[in-house]
Motif scaffolding. Structure first.
Motif, PDB file in Angstrom:
ATOM      1  N   SER A  63       3.906  -3.201   3.661  1.00 38.21           N
ATOM      2  CA  SER A  63       2.938  -4.291   3.819  1.00 38.21           C
ATOM      3  C   SER A  63       1.548  -3.732   4.091  1.00 38.21           C
ATOM      4  O   SER A  63       0.552  -4.191   3.510  1.00 38.21           O
ATOM      5  CB  SER A  63       3.362  -5.218   4.960  1.00 38.21           C
ATOM      6  OG  SER A  63       4.570  -5.883   4.664  1.00 38.21           O
ATOM      7  N   HIS A  94       5.396  -8.548  -1.916  1.00 35.93           N
ATOM      8  CA  HIS A  94       4.509  -7.448  -1.553  1.00 35.93           C
ATOM      9  C   HIS A  94       4.406  -7.224  -0.049  1.00 35.93           C
ATOM     10  O   HIS A  94       3.641  -6.375   0.395  1.00 35.93           O
ATOM     11  CB  HIS A  94       3.116  -7.674  -2.140  1.00 35.93           C
ATOM     12  CG  HIS A  94       3.110  -7.724  -3.636  1.00 35.93           C
ATOM     13  ND1 HIS A  94       3.457  -6.644  -4.414  1.00 35.93           N
ATOM     14  CD2 HIS A  94       2.832  -8.746  -4.499  1.00 35.93           C
ATOM     15  CE1 HIS A  94       3.378  -6.974  -5.686  1.00 35.93           C
ATOM     16  NE2 HIS A  94       3.007  -8.248  -5.773  1.00 35.93           N
ATOM     17  N   GLY A  95       5.169  -7.976   0.763  1.00 36.69           N
ATOM     18  CA  GLY A  95       5.142  -7.744   2.201  1.00 36.69           C
ATOM     19  C   GLY A  95       4.813  -8.990   2.994  1.00 36.69           C
ATOM     20  O   GLY A  95       4.684 -10.088   2.450  1.00 36.69           O
ATOM     21  N   ALA A 145      -0.627  -9.298   2.164  1.00 38.68           N
ATOM     22  CA  ALA A 145       0.604  -9.073   1.406  1.00 38.68           C
ATOM     23  C   ALA A 145       1.373 -10.372   1.213  1.00 38.68           C
ATOM     24  O   ALA A 145       1.928 -10.627   0.138  1.00 38.68           O
ATOM     25  CB  ALA A 145       1.468  -8.037   2.117  1.00 38.68           C
TER      26      ALA A 145
END
Length: 462
Positions: A124, A157-158, A163
Motif C-alpha cells: 500500500s 492496490h492496497g 491505494a
C-alpha cells in the motif's frame, strides 16, 4: 513442535477475541466465534496450529511466502544484521550498506532502466508513493494539472487512502466515507479499445476512452497489475499490456506496474511484466521481496525519471517513512532473493504451472461445477458455476465459493474465495517450492471438498 493443552488454547482464543482487531475479516463472526485457527509453526508449504494439525498453505499466506515457511537462513540474516546495525535512517541523504546492496541487486533484476529505488514497509505504501511521485514529477515539469490516476475495475492496490482510491473493488471503497480525488477506473483488459478500436461498445470505459474524455493533459499515470490478484487472478489477454504501454507513450502518460503479488518469481518470471516484455516507468513491489518474513516494499523508477526530477528541483523530496530502507529488512530481502535465484524458483514456478493446469483439468472433468480455470506460474484460480454449460453462475445466496473455502479448511487446505461482482472464484498461490506430488495432494483435497459442497448445494436446491 510446541504442544498446547485445552486451557491454553481457550485462553489464546479469548484473548484474541478481546484484544485483536483482525484485518479484512468479519468483526461480527470474530466476536461470536473467535479466531478460525491459531497457527504456531510453519515448514515448507505447511502451517501447524495449536492443536497440532497441519495445513497446506496453498495461498502462501497472503500471496507472499514465496520461498516457503521456516527458512532459517532469513532469521540468521536478520540476526546478523541486528547485531551489526539493526536500524538507521536514510533521511537527509544518510545511508547504510544493506540498502545500497539491495538497490544494486534489484537493479540487476528489474527490466529496462528501472534502476532507482525508494523503500517502504509494504505494498500500500509503495503504491501511494508511486502516486505522489508521479504527481510531483508533473508539477515539477510545469504541468500540475496532470494529476489524475487511471486504474482498472477489479484491481486491488492496497488500503491506504490513495491505494484504496485506486482500487477498483467497490467493497474496499465502501469502507470509507471519503476517497482521495482524481482517481478514475477503466474497464479492464479491453485490448482492442486500447489499440484504438472505437467500434467496441466499451470504448468509452476503456483507458483510451477515459484519456480522450478527460484530456491527456490531465492524466498523470495509469496503474495496472500484470495479473489482477485479489480481483480473482485475472490474466490479461495477449497484447493488452503492450497496448497500455503504447497508449501511455502516445499521450505522454506514466505507466505504473503494481507487482506486489506478481513479483519475485510468482508468475514464472522474476516480474509479471516480464511475461509480456513490457517496461513500465514505475514498478511497485512488496510481499515476495522478503517472502513475508519481514515487512518491506519498494518502488522502482527509471533513471530517466530520477534524472528529470533532479534537474527540475533542488528542493527536498518531502516524502519518506521512518522505516524506508530499514537495514534489517534489506538484509532479509537480500537473502530471500539469493534463495529465489539459487533454487531457480521462478523457473520452478513455470514448470509447476503445467502441473497446476493438469490438476485443474482433472477437477473440471470430474466436477460439473468447476470451470474457467487459469494459471500463470503458481498464481491460479478456477470458478464454480451452477450450470457451466449454460453459463449460469451460483447465486450469491448459495455462497458456493465461501462454502468450498471452509470445506477445504476443514480438510487442512488453505485457499481463498473471490466473490466480488457475484463471482465464485477460488484463488491459490502456493509457495514456489511446492512439488508435483504436493500439487497432486492439493488437487485431491480440492476434489473431495468440491464433491461435499456440490452435494450440499444440490440438497439446498431441493
Amino acid at each position: 513442535m510446541v504442544t498446547y493443552n485445552k486451557e491454553q488454547i481457550k485462553n489464546l482464543q479469548e484473548l484474541d477475541k478481546k484484544h485483536y482487531l483482525h484485518p479484512t475479516s468479519s468483526l461480527k463472526q470474530h466476536q461470536e466465534n473467535g479466531p478460525k485457527r491459531i497457527f504456531t509453526e510453519g515448514k515448507g508449504i505447511y502451517l501447524t496450529d495449536v492443536n497440532g494439525d497441519q495445513y497446506i498453505d496453498a495461498l502462501a499466506s497472503l500471496w507472499n511466502v514465496n520461498i516457503g515457511h521456516g527458512r532459517k537462513e532469513l532469521g540468521e540474516a536478520a540476526s546478523q544484521q541486528m547485531g551489526k546495525l539493526a536500524y538507521s535512517s536514510s533521511f537527509n541523504n544518510l545511508s547504510h550498506e544493506t540498502v545500497i546492496q539491495l538497490s544494486e541487486k534489484l537493479a540487476s533484476l528489474t527490466p529496462g532502466d528501472l534502476n532507482v529505488f525508494f523503500f517502504t514497509s509494504g505494498g500500500s505504501e509503495s503504491n501511494d508513493t508511486a502516486f505522489k511521485l508521479v504527481r510531483h514529477y508533473w508539477k515539477m515539469k510545469g504541468q500540475p494539472e496532470k494529476k489524475k490516476i487511471i486504474g482498472l475495475e477489479r484491481a486491488y492496490h492496497g488500503i491506504t487512502m490513495g491505494a484504496t482510491s485506486a482500487t477498483g473493488i467497490q467493497q474496499f471503497q465502501n469502507m470509507t466515507t471519503s476517497l482521495a480525488p482524481d482517481f478514475l477506473h477503466a474497464a479492464a483488459h479491453k485490448t482492442n479499445c486500447e489499440w484504438g478500436d472505437k467500434n467496441d461498445s466499451d470504448y468509452s470505459r476503456s483507458i483510451r476512452g477515459i484519456i480522450e474524455n478527460e484530456g491527456p493533459e490531465t492524466i498523470a499515470a495509469v496503474i495496472v497489475e500484470p495479473i489482477q490478484g485479489a480481483g480473482g487472478v485475472i490474466i490479461p489477454p495477449d497484447g493488452y499490456l503492450e497496448a497500455v504501454r503504447d497508449l501511455c507513450d502516445q499521450y505522454g502518460i506514466l505507466m505504473i506496474a503494481d507487482e506486489v503479488i506478481c513479483g519475485f518469481g510468482r508468475t514464472g518470471r522474476m516480474f509479471g511484466v516480464d511475461n509480456w516484455n513490457v517496461v513500465p516507468d514505475i514498478m511497485c513491489m512488496a510481499k515476495g521481496i522478503t517472502s513475508g518474513y519481514i515487512p518491506l516494499g519498494a518502488v522502482a523508477i527509471t533513471e530517466r525519471l530520477r534524472d528529470n526530477l533532479a534537474e527540475v528541483s533542488d528542493d527536498v523530496l518531502f516524502h519518506g517513512f521512518t522505516y524506508s530502507g530499514h537495514p534489517t529488512s534489506c538484509a532479509v530481502a537480500l537473502k530471500n532473493i539469493e534463495i529465489i535465484e539459487k533454487e531457480n524458483l521462478a523457473a520452478h514456478a513455470s514448470k509447476m504451472e503445467m502441473e497446476l493446469i493438469k490438476g485443474f483439468k482433472y477437477l473440471t472433468e470430474k466436477h460439473s461445477s468447476v470451470t474457467k480455470s487459469r494459471a500463470k506460474g503458481l498464481l491460479g484460480a478456477f470458478e464454480l458455476f451452477e450450470d457451466r454449460e449454460q453459463g449460469i453462475p451460483f447465486g450469491p445466496e448459495k455462497m458456493a465459493a465461501q462454502k468450498l473455502v471452509e470445506e477445504c479448511l476443514s480438510q487442512k487446505l488453505i485457499v481463498r474465495s473471490v466473490t466480488f461482482g457475484g463471482t465464485n472464484i477460488i484463488a491459490l498461490s502456493p509457495p514456489l517450492i511446492i512439488t508435483k506430488e504436493e500439487i497432486e495432494k492439493m488437487i485431491m483435497i480440492f476434489s473431495d471438498a468440491i464433491q461435499t459442497v456440490e452435494k450440499s448445494l444440490r440438497l439446498q436446491s431441493v
